[in-house]
Design an enzyme around this catalytic site. Sequence first.
Site, mmCIF file in Angstrom:
data_model
loop_
_atom_site.group_PDB
_atom_site.id
_atom_site.type_symbol
_atom_site.label_atom_id
_atom_site.label_comp_id
_atom_site.label_asym_id
_atom_site.label_seq_id
_atom_site.Cartn_x
_atom_site.Cartn_y
_atom_site.Cartn_z
ATOM 1 N N GLN A 148 0.874 -1.075 0.037
ATOM 2 C CA GLN A 148 -0.071 -0.173 0.071
ATOM 3 C C GLN A 148 0.867 1.315 -0.041
ATOM 4 O O GLN A 148 1.810 1.407 0.821
ATOM 5 C CB GLN A 148 -0.854 -0.010 1.312
ATOM 6 N N HIS A 160 -2.388 -3.848 0.445
ATOM 7 C CA HIS A 160 -3.390 -3.149 -0.193
ATOM 8 C C HIS A 160 -4.506 -4.058 -0.889
ATOM 9 O O HIS A 160 -4.119 -4.809 -1.652
ATOM 10 C CB HIS A 160 -3.017 -2.230 -1.314
ATOM 11 N N TRP A 215 -10.326 -2.501 8.609
ATOM 12 C CA TRP A 215 -10.507 -2.277 7.009
ATOM 13 C C TRP A 215 -11.013 -3.549 6.403
ATOM 14 O O TRP A 215 -10.558 -3.637 5.535
ATOM 15 C CB TRP A 215 -9.307 -1.679 6.621
ATOM 16 N N GLU A 269 -9.703 -5.831 3.679
ATOM 17 C CA GLU A 269 -7.976 -5.534 3.642
ATOM 18 C C GLU A 269 -7.344 -5.957 5.021
ATOM 19 O O GLU A 269 -6.455 -6.568 4.943
ATOM 20 C CB GLU A 269 -8.077 -4.141 3.353
ATOM 21 N N TRP A 284 -4.920 5.460 -8.388
ATOM 22 C CA TRP A 284 -5.992 5.434 -7.451
ATOM 23 C C TRP A 284 -6.861 6.508 -8.416
ATOM 24 O O TRP A 284 -6.240 7.533 -8.643
ATOM 25 C CB TRP A 284 -5.821 5.858 -6.090
ATOM 26 N N ARG A 341 -20.696 6.342 -1.902
ATOM 27 C CA ARG A 341 -21.353 5.562 -0.937
ATOM 28 C C ARG A 341 -22.531 5.832 -0.436
ATOM 29 O O ARG A 341 -22.843 7.175 -0.034
ATOM 30 C CB ARG A 341 -20.245 5.253 0.156
HETATM 31 N N1 UDP Z 1 -17.415 -1.854 -4.677
HETATM 32 C C1 UDP Z 1 -18.608 -1.470 -5.528
HETATM 33 N N2 UDP Z 1 -19.782 -1.004 -5.217
HETATM 34 C C2 UDP Z 1 -19.944 -0.433 -3.794
HETATM 35 C C3 UDP Z 1 -18.670 -0.642 -2.857
HETATM 36 C C4 UDP Z 1 -17.427 -1.188 -3.461
HETATM 37 O O1 UDP Z 1 -18.622 -2.189 -6.597
HETATM 38 O O2 UDP Z 1 -20.853 0.185 -3.524
HETATM 39 C C5 UDP Z 1 -16.297 -2.507 -5.111
HETATM 40 C C6 UDP Z 1 -15.505 -1.734 -6.137
HETATM 41 O O3 UDP Z 1 -14.911 -2.699 -6.781
HETATM 42 C C7 UDP Z 1 -14.497 -1.036 -5.085
HETATM 43 C C8 UDP Z 1 -14.220 -2.205 -4.041
HETATM 44 O O4 UDP Z 1 -15.487 -2.915 -3.953
HETATM 45 O O5 UDP Z 1 -13.429 -0.698 -5.811
HETATM 46 C C9 UDP Z 1 -13.720 -1.733 -2.749
HETATM 47 O O6 UDP Z 1 -14.433 -0.585 -2.127
HETATM 48 P P1 UDP Z 1 -13.621 0.819 -2.207
HETATM 49 O O7 UDP Z 1 -12.741 1.147 -3.411
HETATM 50 O O8 UDP Z 1 -14.706 1.802 -1.968
HETATM 51 O O9 UDP Z 1 -12.773 0.666 -1.017
HETATM 52 P P2 UDP Z 1 -11.247 1.417 -0.676
HETATM 53 O O10 UDP Z 1 -10.276 1.407 -1.763
HETATM 54 O O11 UDP Z 1 -11.772 2.874 -0.644
HETATM 55 O O12 UDP Z 1 -10.826 0.754 0.528
#
Ligand code: UDP
Length: 348
Positions: A229, A262, A296, A299, A336, A345
């Site tokens: 990460q 990550h 997390w 993760e 990213w 969300r």
């Molecule tokens: N994801 C999705 N819809 C949602 C939430 C999560 O498709 O409503 C999937 C999507 O692939 C996303 C992954 O789950 O990239 C992980 O969630 P997020 O990227 O929000 O986590 P972060 O990277 O912020 O920890």
Amino acid sequence: MNPKTRVVVIITFSSILSFCAFKYTDKWSDFKPYLPSICKTFNSSRLVENSYSNLDPQNQKSEKLSWLDWFLPSNKVELRTKTPWNAPILWEGTFNRTYLEEYYRNNPVTIGLTVFALGKYLDKYLEKFLASADKHFMPGHKVIYYVMVDDHSKLPYIEYGTSRFLKPRVVAKEARWQDVSMMRMKTLTDMLQDFIKDEVDYVFCMDVDMDFRAPYGVETLGELVAQAQAWFMNSPNTAFTYERRPESKAYIEMGQGDFYYHAAVFGGTPSRVLDLVRSCYAGIMEDKKNNIEAVWHDESHLNKYFLEHKPTLILSPEYCWDYKIHAEMEHVKLAWAMKDYAEVRDNV
Ligand code: UDP
Ligand code: MN
């Protein structure tokens, strides 16, 4: 010689001949080294190797390709290029791309890429993720995209390159984003078990809120691949945001741990990735039973898994960079995406 004696002599002679022929074939292996070379290519060891490859082609391939042949850590002495257990940490300049391309031209592989895009993530990120993957993910190699969406009518139209295949799948969206993220482990377990393991040699599982910027190639293939990460690359392990409550299955004791990994990127051979996702899913479900959710989410469980099962290859932050850390980073292959959390969300 009268006719009777002649018959006896002929029978005796042919019996001796068949006995000798039997002994000769029995000793076949002793003669093998003297066969012409065209026969040698079809000897039994080749056949044994083929039958093993049917069982687990990945392990055969990774055994044949040695780090010593393509990994060049001495090119980047200023960077951290090896883990304490001697796995490579990949940076631009630490691999011989020409050698690797030549190897995979002679030993072709199919690489799977799984991605989930549910709810607002489908509208916002999927098209760019897939279009950029088509350009930069494993260029020149056969790729199958396993794309999970909750509304197939919103699948973006992309003109995929040759040797690129799309396998979309509709999955139900969980109400909480934390559950969407975690339940990927369950869906991946089922899919890897049911069909992905028979369709690819290697598989990468990625978040959708990212896009590719430069070739992300076969140098990243390995048995069990983890992404360091970017924000924690130079932090001590006491600063890592591991789950610290012993009640959780993702618990890691203070002072323990090698990297903060990550969850946006992990990969490897299907059998290794299946073990990983199955184990993380089991941890997540055990936590749910005990009314605890790791800090997390998936993760945290992934980090626990990698603590106990060391990755065989680590990708440096060039392979998943956050330009918020600094904008001048060079050799970024995957970045990213900008994320407005309130926008994508539904719940916090
Ligand atoms: N994801 C999705 N819809 C949602 C939430 C999560 O498709 O409503 C999937 C999507 O692939 C996303 C992954 O789950 O990239 C992980 O969630 P997020 O990227 O929000 O986590 P972060 O990277 O912020 O920890
Ligand atoms: Mn993400």
